[in-house]
Structures are given as structure tokens and as C-alpha cells.
Design a protein around this motif. Structure first.
Motif, PDB file in Angstrom:
ATOM      1  N   THR A  18       0.907  -1.353  -0.037  1.00 49.06           N
ATOM      2  CA  THR A  18      -0.183  -0.071   0.016  1.00 49.06           C
ATOM      3  C   THR A  18       0.761   1.243   0.031  1.00 49.06           C
ATOM      4  O   THR A  18       0.659   2.317  -0.569  1.00 49.06           O
ATOM      5  CB  THR A  18      -0.767   0.225   1.170  1.00 49.06           C
ATOM      6  N   PHE A  19       2.055   1.122   0.679  1.00 47.24           N
ATOM      7  CA  PHE A  19       2.755   2.383   0.991  1.00 47.24           C
ATOM      8  C   PHE A  19       3.677   2.514  -0.662  1.00 47.24           C
ATOM      9  O   PHE A  19       4.254   3.633  -0.807  1.00 47.24           O
ATOM     10  CB  PHE A  19       3.870   2.093   1.807  1.00 47.24           C
ATOM     11  N   LEU A  20       3.693   1.566  -1.331  1.00 53.61           N
ATOM     12  CA  LEU A  20       4.307   1.696  -2.565  1.00 53.61           C
ATOM     13  C   LEU A  20       3.469   1.872  -3.771  1.00 53.61           C
ATOM     14  O   LEU A  20       3.885   2.344  -4.938  1.00 53.61           O
ATOM     15  CB  LEU A  20       5.062   0.231  -2.868  1.00 53.61           C
ATOM     16  N   ASP A  21       2.221   1.647  -3.797  1.00 46.64           N
ATOM     17  CA  ASP A  21       1.232   1.572  -4.871  1.00 46.64           C
ATOM     18  C   ASP A  21       0.876   3.004  -5.169  1.00 46.64           C
ATOM     19  O   ASP A  21       0.207   3.806  -4.275  1.00 46.64           O
ATOM     20  CB  ASP A  21       0.061   0.914  -4.792  1.00 46.64           C
ATOM     21  N   ASP A  22       0.872   3.613  -6.372  1.00 44.44           N
ATOM     22  CA  ASP A  22       0.491   4.944  -6.634  1.00 44.44           C
ATOM     23  C   ASP A  22      -0.978   4.937  -7.420  1.00 44.44           C
ATOM     24  O   ASP A  22      -1.546   5.852  -7.525  1.00 44.44           O
ATOM     25  CB  ASP A  22       1.509   5.656  -7.554  1.00 44.44           C
ATOM     26  N   GLU A  23      -1.246   3.677  -8.170  1.00 44.56           N
ATOM     27  CA  GLU A  23      -2.218   3.681  -9.197  1.00 44.56           C
ATOM     28  C   GLU A  23      -2.700   2.289  -9.299  1.00 44.56           C
ATOM     29  O   GLU A  23      -1.710   1.458  -9.028  1.00 44.56           O
ATOM     30  CB  GLU A  23      -2.236   4.256 -10.358  1.00 44.56           C
ATOM     31  N   LEU A  24      -3.657   2.189  -9.579  1.00 45.78           N
ATOM     32  CA  LEU A  24      -4.360   0.764 -10.071  1.00 45.78           C
ATOM     33  C   LEU A  24      -3.686   0.396 -11.464  1.00 45.78           C
ATOM     34  O   LEU A  24      -3.545   1.303 -12.285  1.00 45.78           O
ATOM     35  CB  LEU A  24      -5.971   0.465 -10.128  1.00 45.78           C
ATOM     36  N   GLY A  25      -3.258  -1.003 -11.467  1.00 41.91           N
ATOM     37  CA  GLY A  25      -2.721  -1.429 -12.514  1.00 41.91           C
ATOM     38  C   GLY A  25      -3.766  -2.287 -13.161  1.00 41.91           C
ATOM     39  O   GLY A  25      -4.882  -2.690 -12.762  1.00 41.91           O
ATOM     40  N   HIS A  26      -3.284  -2.983 -14.396  1.00 40.96           N
ATOM     41  CA  HIS A  26      -3.690  -4.094 -15.017  1.00 40.96           C
ATOM     42  C   HIS A  26      -3.236  -5.410 -14.805  1.00 40.96           C
ATOM     43  O   HIS A  26      -2.169  -5.505 -14.505  1.00 40.96           O
ATOM     44  CB  HIS A  26      -3.897  -3.670 -16.644  1.00 40.96           C
ATOM     45  N   ASP A  27      -4.089  -6.530 -15.002  1.00 43.56           N
ATOM     46  CA  ASP A  27      -3.670  -7.865 -14.950  1.00 43.56           C
ATOM     47  C   ASP A  27      -3.583  -8.527 -16.079  1.00 43.56           C
ATOM     48  O   ASP A  27      -4.397  -8.391 -16.984  1.00 43.56           O
ATOM     49  CB  ASP A  27      -4.738  -8.612 -14.021  1.00 43.56           C
ATOM     50  N   PRO A  28      -2.259  -9.000 -16.625  1.00 45.32           N
ATOM     51  CA  PRO A  28      -1.340  -9.163 -15.848  1.00 45.32           C
ATOM     52  C   PRO A  28      -0.300  -7.764 -15.539  1.00 45.32           C
ATOM     53  O   PRO A  28      -0.536  -7.133 -16.595  1.00 45.32           O
ATOM     54  CB  PRO A  28      -0.472 -10.086 -16.627  1.00 45.32           C
ATOM     55  N   LEU A  29       0.291  -7.723 -14.825  1.00 40.63           N
ATOM     56  CA  LEU A  29       1.320  -6.435 -14.700  1.00 40.63           C
ATOM     57  C   LEU A  29       2.306  -6.760 -15.275  1.00 40.63           C
ATOM     58  O   LEU A  29       3.245  -7.719 -15.196  1.00 40.63           O
ATOM     59  CB  LEU A  29       1.500  -6.369 -13.237  1.00 40.63           C
ATOM     60  N   ILE A  30       3.022  -6.018 -16.292  1.00 39.14           N
ATOM     61  CA  ILE A  30       4.076  -5.947 -16.885  1.00 39.14           C
ATOM     62  C   ILE A  30       5.233  -4.894 -16.489  1.00 39.14           C
ATOM     63  O   ILE A  30       4.257  -3.397 -16.620  1.00 39.14           O
ATOM     64  CB  ILE A  30       4.261  -6.071 -18.500  1.00 39.14           C
TER      65      ILE A  30
END
Length: 189
Positions: free
Chosen positions: A63-75
Motif C-alpha cells: 500500500t505504501f508503494l502503490d500510486d495507482e491501479l494497474g492491469h492484470d497481468p502486470l508488466i
């Protein structure tokens, strides 16, 4: 992520959950002065204390590292890696580890994958860290020294180690040359 962003983010989660610094100290077992320094960014924690803070706030460490939501799979492309955490070797030591999150943006992850650049340390003291979970490390370049309990193990390019993180441990360069590793950390909920 800069050190300033991490401290601000921790303070924001603490305040959103209406948790005082004193309550967080009680929940984590960390010193009140350490937590104040953490939020003010005059001190930067190793992964063990950061995990305790995350647990004390009821959030994943990611949580402390995430800035935004990503997509699955993450590249994460090599040229798009961003340094996320810089760890201090000790109280008076310069930054000796730079963590690049390879999971940033995957909010449902259960592991924390990193590419880590490790610089030789000038500090004689190697503070051992202990936390719940497991770690898997592959040496990408150079050589590292892993202190695991009372054992000191040297790993070279291509070598790997899988360890229980509850055993006090420390990862550092072996010798005077920089090294880099891929590390996957698992923290049970």
C-alpha cells in the motif's frame, strides 16, 4: 517513491484510521520517536519496521508503494522501472540499497517482487532484520553476503536462496563491488 512520499503516505493512513502515534507505537512495538522520525522522513526504515507499521495500520506493505491501479497481468519493462525505496545501512550509514518494485500497481498481490541494487557498505555493523514471511533471492550481478542467523553465506551471479524471514538475516554486497538481485518477499496476512 521518494522518502518524503512514504512518510506522508504513512501519516495519511494513520490519520484516516484515526490512530494516534502513541496507539501505533503500542500496536507495532516500535518507539514513538522512531515513528515520528519516520513520518517526518528523517529516518528511513528497513523492511521489518515498515512491515510492522503496515500491520499496525491494517494495510499491506505494498500500500505504501502503490500510486495507482494497474492491469492484470502486470508488466514492468526494464526501461520503466522506478526506484521506490532506498534503505539505510544503519543510523549513520549512507543509502546502500535501492529497491525497484516489480509489483507496483497490482493491488491484489500477495508477494512483493523487487529488483534491488546493493552498494558496498562502509558500515562495520550489520543490523539483522526479522519479520514474518519468506524471501526468495536470485543474484543478478556481482556477489552478495547473506547473514542468516549465525551463518554467513556468499552467493554469486545466478545463485539463489530461499529463506524464512523470521530468522534474523541481512543481505549485503560481498566485497567492494556493487551487486544486484531479484527478491520476492511473501508476508502472510
Amino acid at each position: 517513491m521518494s522518502k518524503e512520499q512514504l512518510g506522508r503516505r504513512i501519516k495519511r493512513y494513520r490519520e484516516m484510521n484515526e490512530i494516534s502515534l502513541e496507539d501505533l507505537a503500542a500496536r507495532t512495538g516500535l518507539q514513538l520517536s522512531f515513528l515520528k522520525s519516520l513520518e517526518e522522513d528523517s529516518v528511513y526504515p528497513s523492511l521489518g519496521p515498515l512491515l510492522k507499521v503496515a500491520r499496525g495500520l491494517g494495510v499491506r506493505m505494498g500500500t505504501f508503494l502503490d500510486d495507482e491501479l494497474g492491469h492484470d497481468p502486470l508488466i514492468v519493462r526494464l526501461g520503466q522501472r522506478e526506484a521506490g525505496l532506498n534503505m539505510l545501512g544503519g543510523k549513520d550509514c549512507p543509502v546502500d540499497m535501492k529497491f525497484y518494485s516489480l509489483g507496483r500497481g497490482k493491488t491484489d498481490r500477495h508477494m512483493e517482487p523487487f529488483f534491488v541494487e546493493i552498494m558496498p557498505s562502509t558500515c562495520a555493523e550489520r543490523k539483522l532484520s526479522s519479520h514474518e514471511g519468506e524471501e526468495f533471492i536470485v543474484v543478478h550481478d556481482g556477489a552478495i553476503e547473506v547473514t542468516y542467523g549465525r551463518e554467513v553465506l556468499t552467493l554469486s551471479k545466478g545463485d539463489s536462496i530461499y529463506l524464512n524471514s523470521i530468522v534474523p538475516h541481512h543481505v549485503a554486497c560481498s566485497g567492494d563491488s556493487p551487486a544486484s538481485i531479484y527478491a520476492v518477499l511473501y508476508f502472510p496476512e
